[in-house]
Design an enzyme around this catalytic site. Structure first.
Site, mmCIF file in Angstrom:
data_model
loop_
_atom_site.group_PDB
_atom_site.id
_atom_site.type_symbol
_atom_site.label_atom_id
_atom_site.label_comp_id
_atom_site.label_asym_id
_atom_site.label_seq_id
_atom_site.Cartn_x
_atom_site.Cartn_y
_atom_site.Cartn_z
ATOM 1 C CB VAL A 91 -0.999 0.073 1.195
ATOM 2 C CG1 VAL A 91 -2.152 -0.883 1.033
ATOM 3 C CG2 VAL A 91 -0.301 -0.066 2.520
ATOM 4 C CG ASN A 147 -7.206 -2.436 9.009
ATOM 5 O OD1 ASN A 147 -7.379 -2.221 10.211
ATOM 6 N ND2 ASN A 147 -6.696 -3.569 8.549
ATOM 7 C CB SER A 204 -3.336 3.548 16.927
ATOM 8 O OG SER A 204 -2.879 3.062 18.174
ATOM 9 C CE1 TYR A 215 1.080 1.237 14.619
ATOM 10 C CE2 TYR A 215 0.630 2.037 16.835
ATOM 11 C CZ TYR A 215 0.237 1.317 15.718
ATOM 12 O OH TYR A 215 -0.989 0.687 15.699
ATOM 13 C CB ALA A 255 5.084 10.508 14.567
ATOM 14 C CB SER A 256 2.696 6.994 11.294
ATOM 15 O OG SER A 256 2.340 5.866 12.064
ATOM 16 C CE LYS A 257 -1.507 3.155 13.157
ATOM 17 N NZ LYS A 257 -2.388 2.647 12.101
HETATM 18 N N1 LIG Z 1 -3.618 -4.549 17.359
HETATM 19 C C1 LIG Z 1 -3.674 -3.427 18.044
HETATM 20 O O1 LIG Z 1 -3.596 -3.438 19.269
HETATM 21 C C2 LIG Z 1 -3.900 -2.116 17.326
HETATM 22 C C3 LIG Z 1 -4.285 -1.015 18.100
HETATM 23 C C4 LIG Z 1 -4.562 0.195 17.449
HETATM 24 C C5 LIG Z 1 -4.481 0.296 16.079
HETATM 25 N N2 LIG Z 1 -4.096 -0.797 15.350
HETATM 26 C C6 LIG Z 1 -4.057 -0.627 13.892
HETATM 27 O O2 LIG Z 1 -5.007 -1.473 13.282
HETATM 28 C C7 LIG Z 1 -4.608 -1.755 11.946
HETATM 29 C C8 LIG Z 1 -4.723 -3.244 11.712
HETATM 30 O O3 LIG Z 1 -3.772 -3.900 12.508
HETATM 31 P P1 LIG Z 1 -3.946 -5.348 13.164
HETATM 32 O O4 LIG Z 1 -3.731 -5.196 14.601
HETATM 33 O O5 LIG Z 1 -5.174 -5.984 12.650
HETATM 34 O O6 LIG Z 1 -2.595 -6.023 12.607
HETATM 35 P P2 LIG Z 1 -2.215 -7.220 11.638
HETATM 36 O O7 LIG Z 1 -0.719 -7.261 11.657
HETATM 37 O O8 LIG Z 1 -2.990 -8.428 12.000
HETATM 38 O O9 LIG Z 1 -2.717 -6.712 10.212
HETATM 39 C C9 LIG Z 1 -2.016 -5.742 9.483
HETATM 40 C C10 LIG Z 1 -2.501 -5.803 8.057
HETATM 41 O O10 LIG Z 1 -1.813 -4.772 7.318
HETATM 42 C C11 LIG Z 1 -1.309 -5.328 6.132
HETATM 43 N N3 LIG Z 1 -0.114 -4.617 5.704
HETATM 44 C C12 LIG Z 1 0.984 -4.298 6.441
HETATM 45 N N4 LIG Z 1 1.895 -3.683 5.667
HETATM 46 C C13 LIG Z 1 1.373 -3.618 4.421
HETATM 47 C C14 LIG Z 1 1.826 -3.114 3.187
HETATM 48 N N5 LIG Z 1 3.032 -2.545 3.058
HETATM 49 N N6 LIG Z 1 1.013 -3.225 2.110
HETATM 50 C C15 LIG Z 1 -0.201 -3.810 2.200
HETATM 51 N N7 LIG Z 1 -0.689 -4.289 3.357
HETATM 52 C C16 LIG Z 1 0.090 -4.205 4.436
HETATM 53 C C17 LIG Z 1 -1.003 -6.774 6.466
HETATM 54 O O11 LIG Z 1 -0.953 -7.567 5.276
HETATM 55 C C18 LIG Z 1 -2.188 -7.117 7.346
HETATM 56 O O12 LIG Z 1 -3.292 -7.502 6.564
HETATM 57 C C19 LIG Z 1 -3.186 -1.196 11.807
HETATM 58 O O13 LIG Z 1 -3.230 0.038 11.140
HETATM 59 C C20 LIG Z 1 -2.752 -0.994 13.245
HETATM 60 O O14 LIG Z 1 -1.789 0.011 13.365
HETATM 61 C C21 LIG Z 1 -3.792 -1.994 15.943
#
Ligand SMILES: NC(=O)c1ccc[n+]([C@@H]2O[C@H](COP(=O)([O-])OP(=O)(O)OC[C@H]3O[C@@H](n4cnc5c(N)ncnc54)[C@H](O)[C@@H]3O)[C@@H](O)[C@H]2O)c1
Length: 257
Positions: free
Chosen positions: A67, A93, A145, A158, A160-162
């Site tokens: 992405v 996401n 996040s 992380y 800063a990006s969020k």
């Molecule tokens: N798990 C947590 O506690 C948490 C908390 C707050 C926010 N988030 C955010 O939620 C979102 C989903 O995370 P998750 O926890 O389900 O994690 P996860 O690691 O299970 O899923 C991450 C997804 O992002 C995709 N991805 C990563 N880099 C990519 C790239 N370069 N190109 C295309 N796809 C890519 C992966 O293939 C995967 O499908 C993220 O943005 C994460 O920062 C997670």
């Protein structure tokens, strides 16, 4: 026959759909009748999600890629039009952690983190907005996040990006309202592969994930399905008077402090 399904005949792109919250959101949207273009890095896992959706007569296409690549985002939008003739919304996401203290972090990892977490959302919005403007009730959910508001050890890129995503979502809502609604969600600790990867940046990784759940007011980690339900609400017409808003969904973690 399917009139109870509120996303029937609507098309959405979901990034990061091969795992965690994106996967749960894809399954939920498919149950509600949506037509989906799914993005992720892992072809096999992405195809598994598609197979699961097809087995319940849902409609989805997986397209593997990165992405942070401009042309890949263009292609996702083209696929939505090719397969379904329209685009009604996005769930941005995909995300990575980019762990490391400021002094230790390689500049490349800083740039990669912004590439995946932030540039990707700008790119996808850029190509998707002209298509979404043609639709009567387009809606976008940006997954940021609580890291946008709260610090975590060794997570400067992380966090800063969020924070950048929260600002980008609000800006986009202002620019493209009233036609397109754009909201941001800020999850707390959710049980996905990402939170386990994040634990290594804490002084005691073994306890970090357990503590993250216990330290919320509701004393548990979130599930990917908890997040999928809020995302569905914000995409659906049930939230038709909500835009430019930022929702924490964190079991009370921010309130507890
Ligand atoms: N798990 C947590 O506690 C948490 C908390 C707050 C926010 N988030 C955010 O939620 C979102 C989903 O995370 P998750 O926890 O389900 O994690 P996860 O690691 O299970 O899923 C991450 C997804 O992002 C995709 N991805 C990563 N880099 C990519 C790239 N370069 N190109 C295309 N796809 C890519 C992966 O293939 C995967 O499908 C993220 O943005 C994460 O920062 C997670």
């Amino acid at each position: 026959m399917h009139m109870d399904k509120s996303l029937i005949n609507k098309t959405y792109i979901i990034t990061g759909a091969s795992s965690g919250m994106g996967r749960a959101t894809a399954l939920k949207f498919a149950q509600e009748g949506a037509q989906l273009i799914l993005s992720g890095r892992d072809e096999a896992k992405g195809q598994q999600v598609v197979n699961e959706i097809h087995s319940t007569n849902g409609s989805a296409v997986f397209y593997q890629g990165d992405v942070s690549d401009l042309d890949y985002n263009k292609k996702l939008v083209e696929l939505a039009i090719q397969h379904y003739g329209q685009l009604d919304g996005l769930v941005t996401n995909a995300g990575i952690l980019g762990l490391g203290s400021i002094t230790e972090l390689e500049p490349k990892l800083w740039h990669d983190t912004f590439g995946v977490n932030v540039n990707s959302v700008f790119y996808l919005l850029k190509f998707a907005i002209p298509e979404m403007l043609k639709r009567p009730s387009a809606s976008v959910v940006v997954n940021a996040s609580i890291a946008a508001f709260k610090t975590f050890p060794n997570h400067p890129a992380y966090c800063a990006s969020k924070a950048a995503l929260v600002a980008l979502a609000k800006q986009a809502a202002v620019e493209y309202g009233p036609t397109i609604r754009i909201n941001c969600i800020c999850p707390g600790p959710v049980d996905t592969p990402l939170i386990h990867a994040s634990a290594v940046a804490f002084p005691d990784p073994a306890k970090a994930v357990e503590d993250a759940g216990k330290n919320t007011l509701l004393q548990r980690l979130g599930t990917p399905e908890d997040i999928a339900k809020l995302t569905f609400f914000l995409i659906s017409e049930d939230s038709s008077w909500i835009t430019g808003s930022v929702y924490t969904i964190d079991g009370g973690a921010i309130a507890k402090g």
